[in-house]
Motif scaffolding. Structure first.
Motif, PDB file in Angstrom:
ATOM      1  N   PRO A  36       0.769  -1.204   0.029  1.00 42.09           N
ATOM      2  CA  PRO A  36      -0.049   0.016   0.115  1.00 42.09           C
ATOM      3  C   PRO A  36       0.915   1.110   0.208  1.00 42.09           C
ATOM      4  N   CYS A  37       1.989   1.528  -0.610  1.00 38.34           N
ATOM      5  CA  CYS A  37       2.779   2.384  -0.577  1.00 38.34           C
ATOM      6  C   CYS A  37       1.967   3.634  -1.547  1.00 38.34           C
ATOM      7  N   ASN A  38       2.125   4.867  -1.063  1.00 39.46           N
ATOM      8  CA  ASN A  38       1.507   6.059  -1.870  1.00 39.46           C
ATOM      9  C   ASN A  38       2.429   7.227  -1.306  1.00 39.46           C
ATOM     10  N   SER A  39       2.529   8.170  -2.179  1.00 39.74           N
ATOM     11  CA  SER A  39       3.247   9.507  -1.786  1.00 39.74           C
ATOM     12  C   SER A  39       2.043  10.515  -1.345  1.00 39.74           C
ATOM     13  N   ASN A  40       0.902  10.220  -0.572  1.00 43.14           N
ATOM     14  CA  ASN A  40       0.384  11.294   0.106  1.00 43.14           C
ATOM     15  C   ASN A  40       0.800  11.678   1.339  1.00 43.14           C
ATOM     16  N   CYS A  41       1.498  10.957   2.084  1.00 42.23           N
ATOM     17  CA  CYS A  41       2.018  11.149   3.315  1.00 42.23           C
ATOM     18  C   CYS A  41       3.468  11.092   3.427  1.00 42.23           C
ATOM     19  N   SER A  42       4.217  12.115   3.714  1.00 40.02           N
ATOM     20  CA  SER A  42       5.723  12.069   3.633  1.00 40.02           C
ATOM     21  C   SER A  42       6.218  11.128   4.885  1.00 40.02           C
ATOM     22  N   GLY A  43       6.829  10.527   4.458  1.00 36.46           N
ATOM     23  CA  GLY A  43       7.475   9.138   5.517  1.00 36.46           C
ATOM     24  C   GLY A  43       6.515   8.181   5.879  1.00 36.46           C
ATOM     25  N   SER A  44       5.376   7.868   5.157  1.00 35.99           N
ATOM     26  CA  SER A  44       4.379   7.016   5.465  1.00 35.99           C
ATOM     27  C   SER A  44       5.149   5.647   5.356  1.00 35.99           C
ATOM     28  N   ASN A  45       4.912   4.468   5.896  1.00 37.78           N
ATOM     29  CA  ASN A  45       5.679   3.371   5.890  1.00 37.78           C
ATOM     30  C   ASN A  45       4.521   2.333   5.348  1.00 37.78           C
ATOM     31  N   GLU A  46       4.873   1.215   4.421  1.00 35.10           N
ATOM     32  CA  GLU A  46       4.195   0.378   3.951  1.00 35.10           C
ATOM     33  C   GLU A  46       3.540  -0.379   5.037  1.00 35.10           C
ATOM     34  N   GLY A  47       4.407  -0.745   6.091  1.00 30.19           N
ATOM     35  CA  GLY A  47       3.842  -1.629   7.065  1.00 30.19           C
ATOM     36  C   GLY A  47       2.678  -1.023   7.896  1.00 30.19           C
ATOM     37  N   GLU A  48       2.505   0.383   7.739  1.00 31.50           N
ATOM     38  CA  GLU A  48       1.524   0.915   8.756  1.00 31.50           C
ATOM     39  C   GLU A  48       0.283   1.214   8.042  1.00 31.50           C
ATOM     40  N   ASN A  49       0.139   0.766   6.762  1.00 32.23           N
ATOM     41  CA  ASN A  49      -0.966   1.210   5.757  1.00 32.23           C
ATOM     42  C   ASN A  49      -1.433  -0.147   5.222  1.00 32.23           C
ATOM     43  N   GLU A  50      -1.107  -1.160   5.733  1.00 27.05           N
ATOM     44  CA  GLU A  50      -1.648  -2.633   4.938  1.00 27.05           C
ATOM     45  C   GLU A  50      -2.987  -2.864   5.834  1.00 27.05           C
ATOM     46  N   MET A  51      -3.854  -3.530   4.998  1.00 28.01           N
ATOM     47  CA  MET A  51      -5.142  -3.826   5.550  1.00 28.01           C
ATOM     48  C   MET A  51      -5.604  -5.020   5.292  1.00 28.01           C
ATOM     49  N   PHE A  52      -6.645  -5.694   5.988  1.00 30.12           N
ATOM     50  CA  PHE A  52      -7.169  -6.845   5.556  1.00 30.12           C
ATOM     51  C   PHE A  52      -8.773  -7.030   5.979  1.00 30.12           C
ATOM     52  N   ARG A  53      -9.381  -7.797   5.282  1.00 30.09           N
ATOM     53  CA  ARG A  53     -10.849  -7.836   5.633  1.00 30.09           C
ATOM     54  C   ARG A  53     -11.135  -9.249   5.928  1.00 30.09           C
ATOM     55  N   PHE A  54     -12.113  -9.433   7.061  1.00 27.48           N
ATOM     56  CA  PHE A  54     -12.592 -10.935   7.554  1.00 27.48           C
ATOM     57  C   PHE A  54     -14.018 -10.648   7.947  1.00 27.48           C
ATOM     58  N   ILE A  55     -14.762 -11.738   8.116  1.00 24.07           N
ATOM     59  CA  ILE A  55     -16.145 -11.797   8.632  1.00 24.07           C
ATOM     60  C   ILE A  55     -16.062 -12.620  10.032  1.00 24.07           C
ATOM     61  N   THR A  56     -16.633 -12.201  10.985  1.00 21.00           N
ATOM     62  CA  THR A  56     -16.757 -12.953  12.111  1.00 21.00           C
ATOM     63  C   THR A  56     -17.765 -14.096  12.211  1.00 21.00           C
ATOM     64  N   GLY A  57     -17.640 -15.239  12.594  1.00 18.46           N
ATOM     65  CA  GLY A  57     -18.547 -16.422  12.577  1.00 18.46           C
ATOM     66  C   GLY A  57     -19.601 -16.366  13.640  1.00 18.46           C
ATOM     67  N   PRO A  58     -20.190 -17.452  13.994  1.00 22.60           N
ATOM     68  CA  PRO A  58     -21.529 -17.432  14.947  1.00 22.60           C
ATOM     69  C   PRO A  58     -21.383 -16.763  16.185  1.00 22.60           C
ATOM     70  N   ASN A  59     -20.105 -16.677  16.648  1.00 23.96           N
ATOM     71  CA  ASN A  59     -19.784 -16.029  18.028  1.00 23.96           C
ATOM     72  C   ASN A  59     -18.961 -14.925  17.857  1.00 23.96           C
TER      73      ASN A  59
END
Length: 197
Positions: A36-59
């Motif tokens: 997720p590298c981008n030039s919108n934030c000076s000094g922004s690090n890739e490891g601080e901008n990664e994301m993932f999506r999940f669904i919780t189960g029945p509990n």
């Protein structure tokens, strides 16, 4: 790349209401945002901008019981929910142009059958991660800050443009678990595109 991933969130019908097809196990990983590298934030690090999506189960899932295994040099630092995450969530919500909403889990408990967005740091670049097209509600969780290198391995296809992947097969696995229950996603670095496409 960030905008394409985030725009796809609304395409999957991410509702706040209980989902019609709740996973039978504790959770199910749906997608990951790598590189997720981008030039919108000076000094922004890739490891601080990664994301993932999940669904919780029945509990419901308590954040304290949710563990991530990134399969990189970064150790899982734990989830955090405090005044900083409330501020980050508020700033991200301010980028939404539709009727979507990001919501932190009440008392650190993610309800059953809900879609969740995991962010790899509270130091996420707000201007580089617009949620303008989000049209439904997602729960959002944040890892403690400190991992600045990428959590998900990027491509291994070199720096040129090729008609097909040029890297050798190299498989990585991301695991998200609650106690003995887990879900994992395996991907091949050679199938990920480089910055030239």
């Amino acid at each position: 790349m960030t905008a394409r991933f985030l725009c796809s969130l609304s395409a999957f019908g991410l509702g706040y209401a209980l989902l019609g097809q709740v996973p039978t196990k504790c959770l199910e990983i749906e997608s990951m945002l790598v590189d997720p590298c981008n030039s919108n934030c000076s000094g922004s690090n890739e490891g601080e901008n990664e994301m993932f999506r999940f669904i919780t189960g029945p509990n419901p899932i308590a954040l304290i019981n949710l563990v991530a295994d990134w399969n990189t040099q970064n150790n899982f630092l734990g989830w955090v929910q405090n005044a900083t995450t409330a501020s980050v969530t508020s700033q991200l919500n301010a980028t939404i142009a539709n009727c979507g909403w990001l919501l932190e889990p009440p008392s650190g408990i993610i309800p059953a059958g809900r879609r969740v967005l995991g962010v790899t740091s509270t130091n996420v670049c707000i201007t580089g991660n617009s949620f303008a097209n989000l049209s439904d509600t997602l729960y959002v969780i944040y890892q403690l800050p400190g991992n600045t290198f990428g959590h998900f391995k990027n491509h291994n296809n070199g720096n040129g443009i090729t008609a097909w992947p040029s890297g050798t097969n190299s498989f990585r696995t991301f695991i998200l678990s609650v106690g003995a229950c887990a879900d994992s996603v395996m991907y091949n670095e050679a199938q990920l595109v480089n910055q030239l496409g």
